[in-house]
Structure formats: structure tokens, C-alpha cells
Scaffold this motif. Structure first.
Motif, PDB file in Angstrom:
ATOM      1  N   PRO A  31       0.789  -1.223   0.000  1.00  0.00           N
ATOM      2  CA  PRO A  31       0.000   0.000   0.000  1.00  0.00           C
ATOM      3  C   PRO A  31       0.823   1.275   0.000  1.00  0.00           C
ATOM      4  O   PRO A  31       0.300   2.355  -0.292  1.00  0.00           O
ATOM      5  N   GLY A  32       2.115   1.168   0.289  1.00  0.00           N
ATOM      6  CA  GLY A  32       2.962   2.348   0.312  1.00  0.00           C
ATOM      7  C   GLY A  32       3.702   2.611  -0.984  1.00  0.00           C
ATOM      8  O   GLY A  32       4.439   3.592  -1.095  1.00  0.00           O
ATOM      9  N   VAL A  33       3.532   1.747  -1.989  1.00  0.00           N
ATOM     10  CA  VAL A  33       4.238   1.895  -3.263  1.00  0.00           C
ATOM     11  C   VAL A  33       3.226   2.259  -4.346  1.00  0.00           C
ATOM     12  O   VAL A  33       2.473   1.401  -4.825  1.00  0.00           O
ATOM     13  N   PHE A  34       3.169   3.553  -4.702  1.00  0.00           N
ATOM     14  CA  PHE A  34       2.221   4.051  -5.705  1.00  0.00           C
ATOM     15  C   PHE A  34       0.796   3.605  -5.378  1.00  0.00           C
ATOM     16  O   PHE A  34       0.047   3.211  -6.279  1.00  0.00           O
ATOM     17  N   ALA A  35       0.417   3.657  -4.117  1.00  0.00           N
ATOM     18  CA  ALA A  35      -0.872   3.076  -3.744  1.00  0.00           C
ATOM     19  C   ALA A  35      -1.543   3.876  -2.636  1.00  0.00           C
ATOM     20  O   ALA A  35      -1.277   5.065  -2.461  1.00  0.00           O
ATOM     21  N   MET A  36      -2.414   3.213  -1.873  1.00  0.00           N
ATOM     22  CA  MET A  36      -3.387   3.906  -1.039  1.00  0.00           C
ATOM     23  C   MET A  36      -2.834   4.533   0.228  1.00  0.00           C
ATOM     24  O   MET A  36      -3.455   5.450   0.784  1.00  0.00           O
ATOM     25  N   ALA A  37      -1.701   4.101   0.737  1.00  0.00           N
ATOM     26  CA  ALA A  37      -1.214   4.665   2.000  1.00  0.00           C
ATOM     27  C   ALA A  37      -0.938   6.163   1.868  1.00  0.00           C
ATOM     28  O   ALA A  37      -1.276   6.952   2.761  1.00  0.00           O
ATOM     29  N   ALA A  38      -0.341   6.574   0.755  1.00  0.00           N
ATOM     30  CA  ALA A  38      -0.060   7.999   0.555  1.00  0.00           C
ATOM     31  C   ALA A  38      -1.364   8.784   0.390  1.00  0.00           C
ATOM     32  O   ALA A  38      -1.475   9.920   0.872  1.00  0.00           O
ATOM     33  N   ALA A  39      -2.360   8.197  -0.286  1.00  0.00           N
ATOM     34  CA  ALA A  39      -3.646   8.873  -0.445  1.00  0.00           C
ATOM     35  C   ALA A  39      -4.320   9.086   0.905  1.00  0.00           C
ATOM     36  O   ALA A  39      -4.884  10.154   1.173  1.00  0.00           O
ATOM     37  N   VAL A  40      -4.250   8.092   1.767  1.00  0.00           N
ATOM     38  CA  VAL A  40      -4.837   8.226   3.101  1.00  0.00           C
ATOM     39  C   VAL A  40      -4.110   9.303   3.898  1.00  0.00           C
ATOM     40  O   VAL A  40      -4.732  10.160   4.537  1.00  0.00           O
ATOM     41  N   CYS A  41      -2.788   9.281   3.877  1.00  0.00           N
ATOM     42  CA  CYS A  41      -2.025  10.296   4.612  1.00  0.00           C
ATOM     43  C   CYS A  41      -2.358  11.704   4.108  1.00  0.00           C
ATOM     44  O   CYS A  41      -2.457  12.650   4.896  1.00  0.00           O
ATOM     45  N   GLY A  42      -2.503  11.849   2.798  1.00  0.00           N
ATOM     46  CA  GLY A  42      -2.852  13.157   2.242  1.00  0.00           C
ATOM     47  C   GLY A  42      -4.204  13.645   2.725  1.00  0.00           C
ATOM     48  O   GLY A  42      -4.374  14.834   3.033  1.00  0.00           O
ATOM     49  N   GLU A  43      -5.175  12.736   2.815  1.00  0.00           N
ATOM     50  CA  GLU A  43      -6.502  13.119   3.305  1.00  0.00           C
ATOM     51  C   GLU A  43      -6.467  13.451   4.791  1.00  0.00           C
ATOM     52  O   GLU A  43      -7.159  14.365   5.254  1.00  0.00           O
ATOM     53  N   ILE A  44      -5.657  12.731   5.558  1.00  0.00           N
ATOM     54  CA  ILE A  44      -5.525  13.035   6.987  1.00  0.00           C
ATOM     55  C   ILE A  44      -4.919  14.426   7.178  1.00  0.00           C
ATOM     56  O   ILE A  44      -5.374  15.216   8.012  1.00  0.00           O
ATOM     57  N   GLU A  45      -3.893  14.737   6.377  1.00  0.00           N
ATOM     58  CA  GLU A  45      -3.238  16.039   6.505  1.00  0.00           C
ATOM     59  C   GLU A  45      -4.208  17.179   6.208  1.00  0.00           C
ATOM     60  O   GLU A  45      -4.191  18.226   6.874  1.00  0.00           O
ATOM     61  N   ALA A  46      -5.065  16.993   5.207  1.00  0.00           N
ATOM     62  CA  ALA A  46      -5.969  18.063   4.794  1.00  0.00           C
ATOM     63  C   ALA A  46      -7.330  18.013   5.487  1.00  0.00           C
ATOM     64  O   ALA A  46      -8.100  18.973   5.404  1.00  0.00           O
ATOM     65  N   GLY A  47      -7.621  16.923   6.170  1.00  0.00           N
ATOM     66  CA  GLY A  47      -8.954  16.705   6.698  1.00  0.00           C
ATOM     67  C   GLY A  47      -9.162  17.181   8.121  1.00  0.00           C
ATOM     68  O   GLY A  47      -8.298  17.870   8.703  1.00  0.00           O
ATOM     69  N   PRO A  48     -10.291  16.808   8.717  1.00  0.00           N
ATOM     70  CA  PRO A  48     -10.629  17.257  10.071  1.00  0.00           C
ATOM     71  C   PRO A  48      -9.693  16.683  11.122  1.00  0.00           C
ATOM     72  O   PRO A  48      -9.074  15.629  10.923  1.00  0.00           O
ATOM     73  N   GLU A  49      -9.605  17.372  12.242  1.00  0.00           N
ATOM     74  CA  GLU A  49      -8.703  16.963  13.321  1.00  0.00           C
ATOM     75  C   GLU A  49      -9.026  15.561  13.826  1.00  0.00           C
ATOM     76  O   GLU A  49      -8.129  14.824  14.246  1.00  0.00           O
ATOM     77  N   ALA A  50     -10.290  15.167  13.769  1.00  0.00           N
ATOM     78  CA  ALA A  50     -10.684  13.847  14.266  1.00  0.00           C
ATOM     79  C   ALA A  50      -9.965  12.726  13.523  1.00  0.00           C
ATOM     80  O   ALA A  50      -9.710  11.656  14.099  1.00  0.00           O
ATOM     81  N   TRP A  51      -9.625  12.943  12.262  1.00  0.00           N
ATOM     82  CA  TRP A  51      -8.943  11.899  11.503  1.00  0.00           C
ATOM     83  C   TRP A  51      -7.522  11.659  12.006  1.00  0.00           C
ATOM     84  O   TRP A  51      -6.989  10.561  11.894  1.00  0.00           O
ATOM     85  N   ARG A  52      -6.903  12.693  12.579  1.00  0.00           N
ATOM     86  CA  ARG A  52      -5.545  12.529  13.105  1.00  0.00           C
ATOM     87  C   ARG A  52      -5.531  11.701  14.387  1.00  0.00           C
ATOM     88  O   ARG A  52      -4.475  11.204  14.790  1.00  0.00           O
ATOM     89  N   ALA A  53      -6.673  11.586  15.034  1.00  0.00           N
ATOM     90  CA  ALA A  53      -6.764  10.824  16.281  1.00  0.00           C
ATOM     91  C   ALA A  53      -7.026   9.339  16.038  1.00  0.00           C
ATOM     92  O   ALA A  53      -6.999   8.542  16.978  1.00  0.00           O
ATOM     93  N   LEU A  54      -7.261   8.947  14.790  1.00  0.00           N
ATOM     94  CA  LEU A  54      -7.560   7.549  14.482  1.00  0.00           C
ATOM     95  C   LEU A  54      -6.331   6.658  14.660  1.00  0.00           C
ATOM     96  O   LEU A  54      -5.192   7.095  14.475  1.00  0.00           O
ATOM     97  N   ASP A  55      -6.580   5.416  14.965  1.00  0.00           N
ATOM     98  CA  ASP A  55      -5.542   4.392  14.975  1.00  0.00           C
ATOM     99  C   ASP A  55      -5.319   3.977  13.513  1.00  0.00           C
ATOM    100  O   ASP A  55      -6.210   3.393  12.893  1.00  0.00           O
ATOM    101  N   ILE A  56      -4.156   4.292  12.969  1.00  0.00           N
ATOM    102  CA  ILE A  56      -3.843   3.996  11.562  1.00  0.00           C
ATOM    103  C   ILE A  56      -2.777   2.911  11.495  1.00  0.00           C
ATOM    104  O   ILE A  56      -1.732   3.010  12.143  1.00  0.00           O
ATOM    105  N   ALA A  57      -3.033   1.881  10.702  1.00  0.00           N
ATOM    106  CA  ALA A  57      -2.056   0.802  10.507  1.00  0.00           C
ATOM    107  C   ALA A  57      -1.817   0.613   9.019  1.00  0.00           C
ATOM    108  O   ALA A  57      -2.762   0.414   8.258  1.00  0.00           O
ATOM    109  N   VAL A  58      -0.566   0.697   8.603  1.00  0.00           N
ATOM    110  CA  VAL A  58      -0.196   0.392   7.222  1.00  0.00           C
ATOM    111  C   VAL A  58       0.390  -1.018   7.219  1.00  0.00           C
ATOM    112  O   VAL A  58       1.421  -1.275   7.849  1.00  0.00           O
TER     113      VAL A  58
END
Length: 254
Positions: A83-110
Motif C-alpha cells: 500500500p505504500g508503493v504508488f498506492a493507497m497509503a499515501a492517499a490516506v495520509c494526504g486526506e488526513i493532513e488536509a482533513g478534520p482533526e478527528a482523523w488525526r486521532a484515528l488508529d492507523i495501521a499500514v
């Protein structure tokens, strides 16, 4: 209650390429999100919701999964390969960076998986035995000029190069242009490996050289490895050749 979002690498093909961690995350998720063909690789589980989407809506898919997890659910996004190679992990991180504060509090596992270049390299021998890099030829998210500069830099620097997303119906010319560009820096005899659908039905591996690479067919299911000046092909009677790059390398000319 804080939710959890796991971004899971399914590997290149069938279940034998799944890690134990990936299996555990898939079985414990209340909801799965993913690009349709990847989601189809995961057997349905009773009570587990599934949300399929197209291949050019990564940001929207990531945001939907994050919003779902923020409700307190255990959610997973599946991704082919790693998921970290040209895939969804970077897309998720980008949405967390730009999204609501609540998303930063989530338990994230790659959760890592076997990416295509590793699967193809293993079939061919050891072409990634020394320094290597990966370049996507897709210009959906970056200009072609940037791709050309990176091809020049990687080839002149002596790297083995793994080419992802080599060709599509919308850009049938780019792979030929890439080979021509690499030919400015590499010898015609440089080994090139085409691996299509490795780990899946219809798997095919072709070993050729840079001067003949343009004659081979490729699609979005193909991963191509272009050797460095040190990469070699070992012919074997009655068996497929081995492609490898020695662990020691000559100094690259300035």
C-alpha cells in the motif's frame, strides 16, 4: 470511541502472498473499501460491509474510509501489492493532513505487502541485487517532463529501474519513449524483464534486452525491470535464464 483504519497490501496475486498480519486485519475489519478488482480478491465475510470504487478516485475512497472509521468502526482499505508503493497509503495520509482533526486521532495501521517489482524480480532471479529505484510512467499525477528527468537520472546513475504503470490506452506511446530515453545512457544489450500478472492467472515472464524491448507487449498489469550496466543474464540449458545484478558495482563515470 476512536476507530481504526488499516491500509492493507494484498500482494501481487492469490492468497499465498498475503501476510499473516494482513489476514488478521482483513478478518477483523467491519468494513472494506477498495478498487473493485482488488476488493474482489478478498473473500466475502458475513457481516462485513464492502465499498467498491473506481481506480481514479483514491482521494475520495480514502476520505470515505476515514469518515467511516471516525465513527468508531474498524475499517480497512485494500490495495494491490504494497500500500505504500504508488498506492493507497499515501492517499490516506494526504486526506488526513488536509482533513478534520478527528482523523488525526484515528488508529492507523499500514500493513505491508509484496509489491510487483519484488514479485517479478523473484521470478527472474535477482535483478534488484544492487541499487535500484522505482518510477511510475503514469502522468496522471505528475508531468511527463518530470518522468523524463527521473529516467535520465536513474539510468545515468547506474540504478536498476522498475517501471510501474508502463502503458495504457490513453498513453500508448510513453513506454517506447521511455525505452528510447534509457537507450541514451544504457547499452543495447542491457537486460530487460517484463512480468505480467505475476502471482495471478495468466502470469507471464519475458527476458529480453533493451534493443528488443520495444517489440514486447505490455499493459497496466505489467511490471518492467530495466537492468543497470552491471546486470547480467545467465543462460541455462533446458531452464529459464537467470537475471541478476551483482552486489558489487563498478564506479559510475562522472
Amino acid at each position: 470511541m476512536s476507530g481504526r483504519l488499516a491500509i492493507i497490501g494484498l500482494g501481487p496475486g492469490d492468497d499465498r502472498y498475503l501476510t499473516r498480519e494482513a489476514e488478521e486485519e482483513l478478518s477483523s475489519a467491519e468494513a472494506l473499501y477498495g478498487y473493485g478488482p482488488y476488493l474482489d480478491r478478498v473473500p466475502p465475510r458475513e457481516g462485513q460491509a464492502r465499498f467498491s470504487s473506481g481506480n481514479r478516485v483514491e482521494g475520495a475512497r480514502a476520505a470515505a474510509a476515514l469518515a467511516h472509521a471516525a465513527q468508531g468502526a474498524r475499517v480497512a482499505i485494500v490495495s494491490g501489492g504494497d500500500p505504500g508503493v504508488f498506492a493507497m497509503a499515501a492517499a490516506v495520509c494526504g486526506e488526513i493532513e488536509a482533513g478534520p482533526e478527528a482523523w488525526r486521532a484515528l488508529d492507523i495501521a499500514v500493513v505491508p505487502g509484496i509489491t510487483a517489482m519484488l514479485a517479478v524480480a523473484a521470478r527472474a532471479g535477482a535483478p534488484l541485487g544492487h541499487d535500484f529505484c522505482a518510477i511510475s510512467l503514469s502522468e496522471n499525477l505528475k508531468p511527463w517532463e518530470a518522468i523524463v528527468r527521473r529516467l535520465d537520472a536513474a539510468a545515468s546513475g547506474g540504478f536498476v529501474i522498475a517501471l510501474y504503470n508502463p502503458i495504457s490506452q490513453a498513453r500508448p506511446w510513453q513506454l517506447g519513449e521511455a525505452f528510447a530515453r534509457l537507450g541514451r545512457h544504457l547499452a543495447p544489450s542491457t537486460p530487460v524483464v517484463f512480468g505480467r500478472a505475476v502471482g495471478r492467472v495468466g502470469e507471464a515472464l519475458t527476458i529480453t534486452t533493451l534493443d528488443c524491448a520495444g517489440e514486447e507487449k505490455a499493459d497496466m498489469a505489467t511490471l518492467i525491470i530495466v537492468g543497470s550496466p552491471e546486470t547480467r543474464i545467465i543462460a541455462r540449458d533446458g531452464r529459464a535464464p537467470l537475471v541478476y545484478t551483482p552486489r558489487e558495482a563498478a564506479e559510475v563515470p562522472a
